[in-house]
Motif scaffolding. Sequence first.
Motif, PDB file in Angstrom:
ATOM      1  N   UNK A 120       0.814  -1.216   0.000  1.00 36.74           N
ATOM      2  CA  UNK A 120       0.000   0.000   0.000  1.00 36.74           C
ATOM      3  C   UNK A 120       0.849   1.268   0.000  1.00 36.74           C
ATOM      4  N   UNK A 121       2.124   1.119   0.354  1.00 35.94           N
ATOM      5  CA  UNK A 121       3.030   2.262   0.310  1.00 35.94           C
ATOM      6  C   UNK A 121       3.792   2.360  -1.010  1.00 35.94           C
ATOM      7  N   UNK A 122       3.466   1.482  -1.946  1.00 38.58           N
ATOM      8  CA  UNK A 122       4.057   1.567  -3.278  1.00 38.58           C
ATOM      9  C   UNK A 122       5.280   0.710  -3.509  1.00 38.58           C
ATOM     10  N   UNK A 123       5.641  -0.134  -2.535  1.00 38.40           N
ATOM     11  CA  UNK A 123       6.770  -1.054  -2.709  1.00 38.40           C
ATOM     12  C   UNK A 123       6.269  -2.344  -3.340  1.00 38.40           C
ATOM     13  N   UNK A 124       7.053  -2.928  -4.238  1.00 37.59           N
ATOM     14  CA  UNK A 124       6.544  -4.063  -5.021  1.00 37.59           C
ATOM     15  C   UNK A 124       7.495  -5.243  -5.130  1.00 37.59           C
ATOM     16  N   UNK A 125       8.745  -5.106  -4.666  1.00 39.34           N
ATOM     17  CA  UNK A 125       9.761  -6.138  -4.925  1.00 39.34           C
ATOM     18  C   UNK A 125       9.854  -7.111  -3.748  1.00 39.34           C
ATOM     19  N   UNK A 126       9.741  -8.410  -4.045  1.00 38.79           N
ATOM     20  CA  UNK A 126       9.816  -9.470  -3.045  1.00 38.79           C
ATOM     21  C   UNK A 126      10.868 -10.490  -3.473  1.00 38.79           C
ATOM     22  N   UNK A 127      11.690 -10.919  -2.516  1.00 42.09           N
ATOM     23  CA  UNK A 127      12.820 -11.797  -2.822  1.00 42.09           C
ATOM     24  C   UNK A 127      12.788 -13.031  -1.929  1.00 42.09           C
ATOM     25  N   UNK A 128      12.676 -14.197  -2.552  1.00 43.62           N
ATOM     26  CA  UNK A 128      12.685 -15.455  -1.812  1.00 43.62           C
ATOM     27  C   UNK A 128      13.761 -16.369  -2.391  1.00 43.62           C
ATOM     28  N   UNK A 129      13.882 -17.574  -1.837  1.00 41.46           N
ATOM     29  CA  UNK A 129      14.847 -18.550  -2.341  1.00 41.46           C
ATOM     30  C   UNK A 129      14.457 -19.936  -1.844  1.00 41.46           C
ATOM     31  N   UNK A 130      14.920 -20.943  -2.540  1.00 40.52           N
ATOM     32  CA  UNK A 130      14.574 -22.333  -2.240  1.00 40.52           C
ATOM     33  C   UNK A 130      14.871 -22.734  -0.797  1.00 40.52           C
TER      34      UNK A 130
END
Length: 370
Positions: free
Chosen positions: A36-46
């Motif tokens: 909702x604050x305009x952030x969109x990047x998400x980082x995951x890993x196996x």
Amino acid sequence: MKKLGFGLMRLPLLDKDDVTTIDQTQLCQMVDRFMEQGFTYFDTAYPYHKQTSELAVKTALVDRYPRERFVLADKMPVFLVEKPEDYPRFFNEQLEKCGVTYFDYYLMHALDAGRYAKLKEFGGFDFGRRMKAEGKIRNLGFSFHDTADVLDQILTEQPDLDFVQLQINYIDWESQSVQSRKCYEVARKHGKPVIIMEPIRGGALVNVPKKAEDMMKACHPELSVPSWAIRFAASLDGVMMVLSGMSDMAQLEDNTSYMREFTPLNEEEQEIVEKVAEIIRSTITIPCTACRYCVDGCPQGIPIPNFFSMYNQMEQTRDKGTQKRAYEDMVKDGSHGKASQCIGCKQCEEHCPQHIDITGWLEKAAAAFE
């Protein structure tokens, strides 16, 4: 994109001793607040959260938002690949666990000289290029933990890669082992956008010595100590994203408060960071970032990062008694292996991005706490 990315490696837990007990309710709330604050990047890993992070991402993000609303990064567990056929097996499993048909950013995970050689032998980047041609990967790159000359070799031999992810923070900037500055300069030489991981060095740049904190607060009393670390990383030219592993809503609110409208460090702030780095470097004994890659597969069940944190705290505060009691509390019921129970198999050292002499430091921890 705004420059702050949500690292899904240190998620909120229902049981602090079990990394698979992700607090899904709180995570959903954090994702909502982030978005909702305009952030969109998400980082995951196996391997994150013992292979449950990707599932948590599906529940908290993918199942609740249109695919075009967010940017998702995932990583090939290169260290688990034993034959070329493993690449499609892991990749398809990741697509299914995340509930997506493509990844916006896809990385070959934690490359060093040895893993890169293995990657070339098994055709890892060629597999990534095929997935990119099929539209299942939008941007192909890698995360890196080795010296600058190895990074230069990879980027020279693989000139078509889209980006590189580096460990950069103001403590490791001039480190001879991590070589943050040298690696950053290599990436810039090759014209690659940089994603930054470990900007707060696994939390080590949160609780800094009082003298260092006083310098920061004198300049900006309203800003948190971690804000200086993230802003340092985000201020570098060519940096497209800074990842922060946020474990609760308070951390998220703090990070987003100063990254919504990001302002690079000015000259005075840069000078303060350099002085702070000198103070902190003199207090950190073991350069552990608590990534926990060393824990999975330990035959003795030793919680290595916990013991190293205790050891660092002991060295910093000179309060051995408090840390000895914390150690004894952790091992008393037998659910965790003691430092002295290390059998020297060194599998932990094979997986350590910081190239720490883990077995040697465990001996010292045992001598201190047992």
